[in-house]
Design a protein around this motif. Structure first.
Motif, PDB file in Angstrom:
ATOM      1  N   ASP A   1      -9.736 -53.924 -31.764  1.00 34.20           N
ATOM      2  CA  ASP A   1     -10.851 -54.656 -31.138  1.00 34.20           C
ATOM      3  C   ASP A   1     -10.358 -55.903 -30.423  1.00 34.20           C
ATOM      4  O   ASP A   1     -11.096 -56.514 -29.672  1.00 34.20           O
ATOM      5  CB  ASP A   1     -11.871 -55.080 -32.195  1.00 34.20           C
ATOM      6  N   HIS A   2      -9.136 -56.291 -30.716  1.00 38.05           N
ATOM      7  CA  HIS A   2      -8.578 -57.494 -30.082  1.00 38.05           C
ATOM      8  C   HIS A   2      -7.498 -57.120 -29.079  1.00 38.05           C
ATOM      9  O   HIS A   2      -6.622 -57.918 -28.775  1.00 38.05           O
ATOM     10  CB  HIS A   2      -8.009 -58.418 -31.154  1.00 38.05           C
ATOM     11  N   GLY A   3      -7.581 -55.888 -28.585  1.00 42.74           N
ATOM     12  CA  GLY A   3      -6.671 -55.486 -27.518  1.00 42.74           C
ATOM     13  C   GLY A   3      -5.316 -54.987 -27.992  1.00 42.74           C
ATOM     14  O   GLY A   3      -4.438 -54.734 -27.175  1.00 42.74           O
ATOM     15  N   TRP A   4      -5.138 -54.855 -29.306  1.00 41.66           N
ATOM     16  CA  TRP A   4      -3.867 -54.328 -29.794  1.00 41.66           C
ATOM     17  C   TRP A   4      -3.886 -52.821 -29.641  1.00 41.66           C
ATOM     18  O   TRP A   4      -4.872 -52.176 -29.989  1.00 41.66           O
ATOM     19  CB  TRP A   4      -3.663 -54.689 -31.272  1.00 41.66           C
ATOM     20  N   ARG A   5      -2.801 -52.262 -29.109  1.00 36.74           N
ATOM     21  CA  ARG A   5      -2.758 -50.810 -28.998  1.00 36.74           C
ATOM     22  C   ARG A   5      -1.845 -50.238 -30.069  1.00 36.74           C
ATOM     23  O   ARG A   5      -0.648 -50.513 -30.109  1.00 36.74           O
ATOM     24  CB  ARG A   5      -2.276 -50.390 -27.611  1.00 36.74           C
ATOM     25  N   ILE A   6      -2.458 -49.479 -30.962  1.00 40.02           N
ATOM     26  CA  ILE A   6      -1.730 -48.857 -32.060  1.00 40.02           C
ATOM     27  C   ILE A   6      -2.103 -47.379 -32.047  1.00 40.02           C
ATOM     28  O   ILE A   6      -3.249 -47.029 -32.280  1.00 40.02           O
ATOM     29  CB  ILE A   6      -2.109 -49.525 -33.397  1.00 40.02           C
ATOM     30  N   ASP A   7      -1.146 -46.533 -31.701  1.00 42.33           N
ATOM     31  CA  ASP A   7      -1.440 -45.107 -31.561  1.00 42.33           C
ATOM     32  C   ASP A   7      -1.218 -44.364 -32.867  1.00 42.33           C
ATOM     33  O   ASP A   7      -0.297 -44.673 -33.626  1.00 42.33           O
ATOM     34  CB  ASP A   7      -0.533 -44.493 -30.484  1.00 42.33           C
ATOM     35  N   THR A   8      -2.054 -43.373 -33.103  1.00 41.00           N
ATOM     36  CA  THR A   8      -1.865 -42.468 -34.239  1.00 41.00           C
ATOM     37  C   THR A   8      -1.364 -41.135 -33.699  1.00 41.00           C
ATOM     38  O   THR A   8      -1.194 -40.968 -32.495  1.00 41.00           O
ATOM     39  CB  THR A   8      -3.196 -42.226 -34.972  1.00 41.00           C
TER      40      THR A   8
END
Ligand SMILES: [Zn+2]
Length: 236
Positions: A61-68
Protein backbone atom coordinates in the motif's frame (compact mmCIF):
# COMPACT_ATOMS: atom_id res chain seq x y z
CA UNK A 1 22.98 8.15 2.63
CA UNK A 2 20.92 8.83 5.71
CA UNK A 3 21.44 6.40 8.53
CA UNK A 4 18.67 3.82 8.64
CA UNK A 5 17.30 2.65 11.93
CA UNK A 6 18.10 -1.03 12.43
CA UNK A 7 15.35 -3.53 11.80
CA UNK A 8 16.37 -5.15 15.08
CA UNK A 9 15.58 -2.01 17.08
CA UNK A 10 12.17 -1.80 18.58
CA UNK A 11 12.39 1.97 19.02
CA UNK A 12 14.07 4.77 17.09
CA UNK A 13 14.47 8.38 18.21
CA UNK A 14 12.22 7.62 21.16
CA UNK A 15 9.45 6.26 18.93
CA UNK A 16 8.27 2.70 18.79
CA UNK A 17 8.99 0.99 15.49
CA UNK A 18 5.98 -1.04 14.34
CA UNK A 19 6.13 -4.38 12.55
CA UNK A 20 5.58 -2.85 9.15
CA UNK A 21 8.48 -0.43 9.55
CA UNK A 22 10.78 -3.14 10.88
CA UNK A 23 9.77 -5.44 8.01
CA UNK A 24 10.62 -2.63 5.56
CA UNK A 25 14.00 -2.10 7.21
CA UNK A 26 14.69 -5.82 7.16
CA UNK A 27 13.96 -5.98 3.43
CA UNK A 28 16.25 -3.01 2.82
CA UNK A 29 19.20 -4.12 4.91
CA UNK A 30 19.03 -7.93 4.86
CA UNK A 31 17.38 -8.83 1.54
CA UNK A 32 18.07 -5.93 -0.84
CA UNK A 33 16.16 -4.95 -3.96
CA UNK A 34 15.86 -7.67 -6.58
CA UNK A 35 16.58 -10.50 -4.16
CA UNK A 36 14.51 -13.44 -2.97
CA UNK A 37 13.46 -14.22 0.58
CA UNK A 38 11.35 -16.97 2.07
CA UNK A 39 8.57 -16.89 4.62
CA UNK A 40 10.76 -19.01 6.88
CA UNK A 41 13.52 -16.38 6.83
CA UNK A 42 10.99 -13.67 7.57
CA UNK A 43 9.52 -15.57 10.50
CA UNK A 44 12.97 -16.36 11.82
CA UNK A 45 13.85 -12.66 11.82
CA UNK A 46 10.61 -11.71 13.57
CA UNK A 47 9.76 -14.61 15.87
CA UNK A 48 7.61 -12.37 18.09
CA UNK A 49 5.34 -11.03 15.34
CA UNK A 50 2.77 -13.59 14.26
CA UNK A 51 1.43 -11.14 11.68
CA UNK A 52 4.74 -10.47 9.97
CA UNK A 53 3.58 -11.87 6.59
CA UNK A 54 0.76 -9.42 6.67
CA UNK A 55 3.05 -6.50 7.60
CA UNK A 56 5.09 -7.24 4.47
CA UNK A 57 1.91 -7.33 2.37
CA UNK A 58 0.82 -4.00 3.88
CA UNK A 59 3.99 -2.40 2.50
CA UNK A 60 2.46 -2.73 -0.96
CA UNK A 61 0.00 0.00 0.00
CA UNK A 62 3.03 2.24 0.34
CA UNK A 63 4.38 1.53 -3.11
CA UNK A 64 6.65 -1.36 -2.16
CA UNK A 65 6.73 -4.03 -4.83
CA UNK A 66 7.03 -7.52 -3.43
CA UNK A 67 6.25 -10.31 -5.87
CA UNK A 68 4.98 -13.76 -4.97
CA UNK A 69 5.09 -16.91 -7.09
CA UNK A 70 1.79 -15.77 -8.59
CA UNK A 71 3.39 -12.60 -9.93
CA UNK A 72 6.72 -14.13 -10.91
CA UNK A 73 6.79 -17.67 -12.27
CA UNK A 74 10.50 -18.01 -11.49
CA UNK A 75 9.68 -18.02 -7.78
CA UNK A 76 8.88 -21.14 -5.79
CA UNK A 77 5.74 -21.08 -3.72
CA UNK A 78 7.47 -20.26 -0.43
CA UNK A 79 9.60 -17.55 -2.03
CA UNK A 80 8.94 -13.86 -2.55
CA UNK A 81 11.03 -11.28 -4.33
CA UNK A 82 11.66 -7.80 -2.95
CA UNK A 83 11.47 -5.94 -6.28
CA UNK A 84 11.47 -2.24 -5.47
CA UNK A 85 11.36 0.00 -2.46
CA UNK A 86 8.37 2.25 -1.91
CA UNK A 87 7.77 5.06 0.58
CA UNK A 88 10.34 5.22 3.38
CA UNK A 89 7.81 4.32 6.03
CA UNK A 90 10.36 4.71 8.84
CA UNK A 91 10.39 8.47 8.25
CA UNK A 92 7.63 10.07 10.31
CA UNK A 93 4.74 11.07 8.02
CA UNK A 94 5.85 8.88 5.10
CA UNK A 95 3.78 5.95 6.25
CA UNK A 96 0.65 7.96 5.65
CA UNK A 97 1.36 9.42 2.23
CA UNK A 98 0.64 6.42 0.05
CA UNK A 99 -3.12 6.15 0.13
CA UNK A 100 -4.31 8.58 -2.50
CA UNK A 101 -6.92 6.25 -3.91
CA UNK A 102 -9.91 8.07 -2.55
CA UNK A 103 -8.74 11.59 -3.15
CA UNK A 104 -10.52 11.84 -6.53
CA UNK A 105 -14.04 13.16 -6.88
CA UNK A 106 -16.68 10.99 -8.56
CA UNK A 107 -16.53 13.20 -11.65
CA UNK A 108 -12.75 12.83 -11.84
CA UNK A 109 -13.00 9.06 -11.50
CA UNK A 110 -15.59 8.88 -14.26
CA UNK A 111 -13.35 10.98 -16.50
CA UNK A 112 -10.42 8.59 -16.00
CA UNK A 113 -12.62 5.58 -16.77
CA UNK A 114 -14.08 7.28 -19.82
CA UNK A 115 -10.63 8.20 -21.15
CA UNK A 116 -9.61 4.54 -20.68
CA UNK A 117 -12.73 3.21 -22.47
CA UNK A 118 -13.82 1.51 -19.23
CA UNK A 119 -11.09 -1.10 -19.62
CA UNK A 120 -8.56 -2.22 -17.05
CA UNK A 121 -5.34 -0.97 -18.59
CA UNK A 122 -3.38 -3.80 -17.00
CA UNK A 123 -5.33 -6.91 -18.10
CA UNK A 124 -7.83 -5.44 -20.56
CA UNK A 125 -10.99 -6.61 -18.77
CA UNK A 126 -14.05 -4.39 -19.23
CA UNK A 127 -16.36 -3.15 -16.50
CA UNK A 128 -18.46 -5.93 -14.91
CA UNK A 129 -17.01 -8.58 -17.23
CA UNK A 130 -15.90 -12.05 -16.23
CA UNK A 131 -12.23 -12.98 -16.46
CA UNK A 132 -10.97 -15.53 -18.96
CA UNK A 133 -10.13 -18.03 -16.23
CA UNK A 134 -13.62 -19.53 -16.18
CA UNK A 135 -14.36 -18.24 -12.65
CA UNK A 136 -17.52 -16.44 -11.62
CA UNK A 137 -15.80 -13.27 -10.40
CA UNK A 138 -16.89 -10.13 -12.25
CA UNK A 139 -14.49 -7.26 -12.69
CA UNK A 140 -14.74 -4.10 -10.68
CA UNK A 141 -12.87 -1.09 -11.97
CA UNK A 142 -10.71 1.06 -9.73
CA UNK A 143 -8.26 3.82 -10.34
CA UNK A 144 -4.54 3.49 -9.79
CA UNK A 145 -1.86 6.12 -9.63
CA UNK A 146 0.90 5.36 -12.08
CA UNK A 147 4.37 6.81 -11.78
CA UNK A 148 5.46 8.04 -15.20
CA UNK A 149 9.03 8.98 -16.05
CA UNK A 150 8.66 11.91 -18.43
CA UNK A 151 10.91 12.57 -21.46
CA UNK A 152 12.49 15.54 -19.66
CA UNK A 153 13.56 13.27 -16.80
CA UNK A 154 10.94 14.45 -14.33
CA UNK A 155 8.42 12.14 -12.68
CA UNK A 156 4.69 12.61 -12.85
CA UNK A 157 1.85 10.69 -11.26
CA UNK A 158 -0.99 9.96 -13.67
CA UNK A 159 -4.24 8.13 -13.04
CA UNK A 160 -5.15 4.96 -14.89
CA UNK A 161 -8.07 2.53 -14.83
CA UNK A 162 -7.23 -0.76 -13.21
CA UNK A 163 -9.50 -3.61 -12.11
CA UNK A 164 -9.60 -4.62 -8.49
CA UNK A 165 -7.86 -7.91 -9.19
CA UNK A 166 -4.91 -6.29 -10.96
CA UNK A 167 -4.72 -3.63 -8.27
CA UNK A 168 -4.16 -6.21 -5.56
CA UNK A 169 -1.79 -8.30 -7.62
CA UNK A 170 0.46 -6.09 -9.56
CA UNK A 171 2.31 -4.02 -6.99
CA UNK A 172 3.55 -0.70 -8.27
CA UNK A 173 4.02 -0.24 -12.00
CA UNK A 174 6.23 2.46 -13.38
CA UNK A 175 5.96 3.78 -16.90
CA UNK A 176 9.01 5.08 -18.71
CA UNK A 177 7.64 7.43 -21.34
CA UNK A 178 11.08 8.53 -22.46
CA UNK A 179 12.19 4.98 -23.21
CA UNK A 180 8.92 4.16 -24.95
CA UNK A 181 9.13 7.19 -27.21
CA UNK A 182 12.73 6.27 -27.97
CA UNK A 183 11.69 2.75 -29.04
CA UNK A 184 8.95 4.15 -31.25
CA UNK A 185 11.59 6.21 -33.05
CA UNK A 186 13.28 2.98 -34.11
CA UNK A 187 10.19 1.34 -35.66
CA UNK A 188 10.05 0.64 -39.37
CA UNK A 189 7.26 2.45 -41.29
CA UNK A 190 5.14 -0.72 -41.55
CA UNK A 191 5.43 -1.40 -37.82
CA UNK A 192 4.53 2.16 -37.02
CA UNK A 193 1.46 1.94 -39.23
CA UNK A 194 0.31 -1.28 -37.56
CA UNK A 195 0.80 0.24 -34.11
CA UNK A 196 -1.15 3.35 -35.08
CA UNK A 197 -4.07 1.17 -36.21
CA UNK A 198 -4.11 -0.71 -32.89
CA UNK A 199 -4.05 2.57 -31.00
CA UNK A 200 -6.94 3.86 -33.08
CA UNK A 201 -9.00 0.72 -32.41
CA UNK A 202 -7.72 0.52 -28.80
CA UNK A 203 -7.10 -3.17 -29.34
CA UNK A 204 -4.71 -5.33 -31.31
CA UNK A 205 -6.26 -5.81 -34.72
CA UNK A 206 -4.97 -8.09 -37.45
CA UNK A 207 -2.68 -6.27 -39.85
CA UNK A 208 -1.52 -7.48 -43.27
CA UNK A 209 1.37 -9.44 -41.71
CA UNK A 210 -0.83 -11.39 -39.29
CA UNK A 211 -3.33 -12.13 -42.04
CA UNK A 212 -0.56 -13.35 -44.34
CA UNK A 213 0.88 -15.48 -41.55
CA UNK A 214 -2.57 -16.91 -40.79
CA UNK A 215 -2.93 -18.10 -44.38
CA UNK A 216 0.71 -19.17 -44.79
CA UNK A 217 0.74 -21.48 -41.79
CA UNK A 218 -2.22 -23.50 -43.12
CA UNK A 219 -0.56 -24.16 -46.50
CA UNK A 220 0.87 -27.54 -47.55
CA UNK A 221 4.64 -27.77 -47.35
CA UNK A 222 5.31 -27.19 -51.06
CA UNK A 223 3.16 -24.07 -51.10
CA UNK A 224 4.77 -22.82 -47.88
CA UNK A 225 8.16 -23.28 -49.50
CA UNK A 226 7.05 -21.25 -52.54
CA UNK A 227 5.80 -18.38 -50.37
CA UNK A 228 8.92 -18.51 -48.23
CA UNK A 229 11.08 -18.39 -51.34
CA UNK A 230 9.22 -15.30 -52.56
CA UNK A 231 9.74 -13.52 -49.24
CA UNK A 232 13.42 -14.40 -49.07
CA UNK A 233 14.03 -13.36 -52.70
CA UNK A 234 12.44 -10.01 -52.02
CA UNK A 235 14.89 -9.62 -49.16
CA UNK A 236 18.15 -10.02 -51.08
ZN1 LIG B 1 -7.17 -6.00 -14.64
Amino acid sequence: MALLPSWQDKTFGGKKLGGKIRAALWLESEVGEGNIFTKAQLRQAFPDDAQIDRRVRDLRDHGWRIDTSRDDLALKQEEQRYVTKGAEVWIPGQAKTAKHKNSLTDAQRRKVWQDDNFLCRTCGVGVGESYDDGGIELSKLNIARREVLMPDGSTEFQYVTECKRCGTRAGEHKADLAELLGTIETLAPLERKALAAWMEADRRTLGPLEKLWGVYRTLPADSRAAVKQAVTDEDS
